[in-house]
Write a protein that holds these residues in place. Structure first.
Motif, PDB file in Angstrom:
ATOM      1  N   HIS A 285      39.306  -8.977  28.738  1.00 35.28           N
ATOM      2  CA  HIS A 285      39.564  -9.196  27.312  1.00 35.28           C
ATOM      3  C   HIS A 285      38.304  -9.559  26.534  1.00 35.28           C
ATOM      4  O   HIS A 285      38.310  -9.595  25.306  1.00 35.28           O
ATOM      5  CB  HIS A 285      40.595 -10.317  27.124  1.00 35.28           C
ATOM      6  N   VAL A 286      37.221  -9.860  27.231  1.00 31.96           N
ATOM      7  CA  VAL A 286      36.016 -10.388  26.591  1.00 31.96           C
ATOM      8  C   VAL A 286      35.093  -9.253  26.147  1.00 31.96           C
ATOM      9  O   VAL A 286      34.913  -8.267  26.859  1.00 31.96           O
ATOM     10  CB  VAL A 286      35.286 -11.352  27.544  1.00 31.96           C
ATOM     11  N   TYR A 287      34.503  -9.389  24.970  1.00 33.92           N
ATOM     12  CA  TYR A 287      33.568  -8.392  24.462  1.00 33.92           C
ATOM     13  C   TYR A 287      32.406  -9.091  23.758  1.00 33.92           C
ATOM     14  O   TYR A 287      32.521 -10.234  23.317  1.00 33.92           O
ATOM     15  CB  TYR A 287      34.255  -7.410  23.506  1.00 33.92           C
ATOM     16  N   ILE A 288      31.283  -8.379  23.675  1.00 29.77           N
ATOM     17  CA  ILE A 288      30.078  -8.905  23.020  1.00 29.77           C
ATOM     18  C   ILE A 288      30.080  -8.510  21.548  1.00 29.77           C
ATOM     19  O   ILE A 288      30.325  -7.348  21.206  1.00 29.77           O
ATOM     20  CB  ILE A 288      28.810  -8.375  23.717  1.00 29.77           C
ATOM     21  N   VAL A 289      29.802  -9.472  20.692  1.00 32.87           N
ATOM     22  CA  VAL A 289      29.683  -9.203  19.251  1.00 32.87           C
ATOM     23  C   VAL A 289      28.230  -8.922  18.879  1.00 32.87           C
ATOM     24  O   VAL A 289      27.916  -7.898  18.282  1.00 32.87           O
ATOM     25  CB  VAL A 289      30.223 -10.382  18.422  1.00 32.87           C
ATOM     26  N   ASP A 290      27.321  -9.835  19.258  1.00 32.71           N
ATOM     27  CA  ASP A 290      25.928  -9.681  18.822  1.00 32.71           C
ATOM     28  C   ASP A 290      25.045 -10.673  19.562  1.00 32.71           C
ATOM     29  O   ASP A 290      25.529 -11.590  20.233  1.00 32.71           O
ATOM     30  CB  ASP A 290      25.810  -9.919  17.314  1.00 32.71           C
ATOM     31  N   PHE A 299      17.780 -16.657  22.875  1.00 32.69           N
ATOM     32  CA  PHE A 299      18.691 -16.079  21.887  1.00 32.69           C
ATOM     33  C   PHE A 299      20.096 -16.632  22.102  1.00 32.69           C
ATOM     34  O   PHE A 299      20.424 -17.189  23.163  1.00 32.69           O
ATOM     35  CB  PHE A 299      18.708 -14.544  21.971  1.00 32.69           C
ATOM     36  N   LEU A 300      20.911 -16.491  21.071  1.00 31.88           N
ATOM     37  CA  LEU A 300      22.327 -16.810  21.160  1.00 31.88           C
ATOM     38  C   LEU A 300      23.107 -15.529  21.385  1.00 31.88           C
ATOM     39  O   LEU A 300      22.821 -14.498  20.770  1.00 31.88           O
ATOM     40  CB  LEU A 300      22.817 -17.488  19.876  1.00 31.88           C
ATOM     41  N   LEU A 301      24.092 -15.600  22.272  1.00 32.58           N
ATOM     42  CA  LEU A 301      24.992 -14.472  22.521  1.00 32.58           C
ATOM     43  C   LEU A 301      26.353 -14.825  21.949  1.00 32.58           C
ATOM     44  O   LEU A 301      26.957 -15.829  22.339  1.00 32.58           O
ATOM     45  CB  LEU A 301      25.110 -14.208  24.026  1.00 32.58           C
ATOM     46  N   LEU A 302      26.828 -14.025  20.989  1.00 30.80           N
ATOM     47  CA  LEU A 302      28.165 -14.228  20.438  1.00 30.80           C
ATOM     48  C   LEU A 302      29.130 -13.293  21.143  1.00 30.80           C
ATOM     49  O   LEU A 302      28.954 -12.073  21.135  1.00 30.80           O
ATOM     50  CB  LEU A 302      28.182 -13.970  18.933  1.00 30.80           C
ATOM     51  N   SER A 316      27.175 -18.444  23.490  1.00 29.85           N
ATOM     52  CA  SER A 316      26.440 -19.016  24.615  1.00 29.85           C
ATOM     53  C   SER A 316      24.959 -18.878  24.291  1.00 29.85           C
ATOM     54  O   SER A 316      24.575 -18.108  23.408  1.00 29.85           O
ATOM     55  CB  SER A 316      26.792 -18.331  25.934  1.00 29.85           C
ATOM     56  N   THR A 317      24.133 -19.630  24.991  1.00 30.31           N
ATOM     57  CA  THR A 317      22.703 -19.590  24.725  1.00 30.31           C
ATOM     58  C   THR A 317      21.961 -19.135  25.972  1.00 30.31           C
ATOM     59  O   THR A 317      22.314 -19.509  27.096  1.00 30.31           O
ATOM     60  CB  THR A 317      22.189 -20.972  24.258  1.00 30.31           C
ATOM     61  N   ASP A 341      30.415  -7.867  13.891  1.00 32.13           N
ATOM     62  CA  ASP A 341      29.000  -8.135  13.633  1.00 32.13           C
ATOM     63  C   ASP A 341      28.809  -9.583  13.213  1.00 32.13           C
ATOM     64  O   ASP A 341      29.753 -10.258  12.775  1.00 32.13           O
ATOM     65  CB  ASP A 341      28.490  -7.193  12.534  1.00 32.13           C
ATOM     66  N   CYS A 342      27.567 -10.044  13.337  1.00 38.16           N
ATOM     67  CA  CYS A 342      27.229 -11.418  12.981  1.00 38.16           C
ATOM     68  C   CYS A 342      25.795 -11.458  12.469  1.00 38.16           C
ATOM     69  O   CYS A 342      24.936 -10.715  12.950  1.00 38.16           O
ATOM     70  CB  CYS A 342      27.374 -12.324  14.200  1.00 38.16           C
ATOM     71  N   VAL A 343      25.543 -12.327  11.497  1.00 40.54           N
ATOM     72  CA  VAL A 343      24.186 -12.549  11.006  1.00 40.54           C
ATOM     73  C   VAL A 343      24.006 -14.038  10.752  1.00 40.54           C
ATOM     74  O   VAL A 343      24.957 -14.734  10.356  1.00 40.54           O
ATOM     75  CB  VAL A 343      23.916 -11.736   9.717  1.00 40.54           C
TER      76      VAL A 343
END
Length: 387
Positions: A285-290, A299-302, A316-317, A341-343
């Protein structure tokens, strides 16, 4: 996914996987500062200008909306007749916006009066192989930090995929590469510290790093990495003092870390690793946003879970070779579907996300709830709808 695969995923239960208390695991508090449903379109991408006082969204129906960071609507325009693939602010001018499209162009707009295109960037040269038309649909782009050059990646056209360069001030085509990618180019990213270096990724899994100061494509190619997947997004980040590293997300929700200087993969985080980094048990169910580059290093992983009974959105960092849980973004009851997306707003710790549910969210540090005035507005808007 096939229907059978979708059914199999739906049977997988997802939930939290905590060794310590929730507050200890996600020790940095955030709250939903502002939220707005912008319409019926998916939000494909979001961006913030260099002054941090405007945010844009690109909708799936081709519309670009401009907001304040408090999500007060400032303007709206439709930049192309064909589908729009990306929208982004210029890096040094807070009023200029670039948009790209399947019509084969990139256009420059002024956010103060976006009724007329200021410049149009296009390539009308012919390619090898069918079709005979010169149109090259633009899928992605980026500009140098000084906004002197714009670089675009195209859909595979004929037998080639193109990386094209224009002078950002005059719109003159400066040249292109077409030998290093053999499928759709999905991502272009200039190195923030080295304006002559950029990375490109494609659906065949290739990531290439180029130095545009070199005279030809062969000499310009500095490094290559085969992800053995399909490249979704890339972010340059710093390790110690060097901005020589790429975080690469794939369309199978894995994450790779590539050292561009030594041309070697340092880490390969599977979808299960990503799920563990946000402390979830159901990786399907998990997916990467940005990925969001951090100023000091790493970096940060959303990432998010789309599990219907317990959705989540968390950072997560990445530091010291590991992904560690960092921030939980507390979702309200509205259905965002997939967050696309994220900014991070420049000069702040505020994040903006956009989702397929047409919802834009502004996330702020601290544990304060959403303002009561917004809650009243949402109830009022809902009552006004006939359904």
């Amino acid at each position: 996914m096939t229907e059978t695969e979708v059914q199999e995923v739906e049977t997988v239960i997802d939930g939290d996987e905590l060794l310590d208390s929730f507050d200890e695991t996600f020790s940095t508090s955030y709250h939903l500062g502002h939220t707005s449903k912008i319409g019926t379109s998916y939000v494909l991408n979001v961006d913030a200008n260099c002054d941090g006082n405007q945010v844009l969204t690109l909708g799936s129906q081709g519309e670009v909306c401009l907001f304040t960071p408090e999500l007060q609507k400032l303007n709206f325009f439709k930049p192309h007749d064909k589908p729009v693939t990306q929208a982004a602010f210029a890096k040094t001018d807070p009023h200029l916006i670039y948009t790209s499209s399947y019509d084969g162009t990139i256009k420059l707009w002024d956010s103060r009066s976006p009724t007329k295109c200021k410049l149009e960037f296009k390539d009308q040269s012919t390619q090898s192989g069918p079709p005979s038309k010169s149109l090259k649909p633009v899928l992605c782009f980026d500009t140098t930090g000084a906004n002197s050059l714009i670089c675009a990646g195209t859909e595979k056209t004929g037998s080639d995929s193109y990386i094209l360069f224009w002078d950002a001030r005059s719109s003159n085509l400066m040249g292109g590469y077409w030998e290093s990618h053999s499928d759709d180019v999905t991502c272009i990213k200039f190195n923030p510290d080295k304006g002559n270096v950029f990375a490109s990724g494609d659906t065949e899994g290739m990531v290439n790093v180029f130095d545009i100061n070199e005279n030809d494509e062969d000499d310009a190619l500095l490094a290559s990495h085969n992800t053995e997947d399909s490249v979704a997004k890339m972010t340059w980040f710093r390790k110690k003092v060097k901005m020589d590293y790429l975080a690469i997300s794939t369309h199978t929700e894995s994450l790779q870390v590539f050292d561009t200087e030594d041309s070697q993969m340092l880490h390969n985080f599977t979808r299960e690793d990503v799920a563990h980094s946000i402390r979830r048990t159901g990786a399907q169910h998990v997916y990467i946003v940005d990925m969001i580059e951090q100023q000091e290093q790493g970096f940060l992983l959303l990432a998010a879970s789309r599990y219907a009974n317990d959705k989540c959105l968390r950072f997560s960092t990445f530091r010291n070779k590991k992904l560690k849980p960092h921030i939980n973004l507390p979702l309200d009851v509205r259905d965002r579907q997939v967050v696309r997306d994220c900014v991070q707003i420049p000069g702040s710790q505020v994040f903006v996300t956009g989702s397929e549910g047409g919802i834009v969210d502004v996330w702020k540090p601290g544990a304060s709830p959403v303002e009561d005035s917004f809650k009243m507005k949402v109830r009022s808007d809902h009552r006004a709808k006939p359904y």
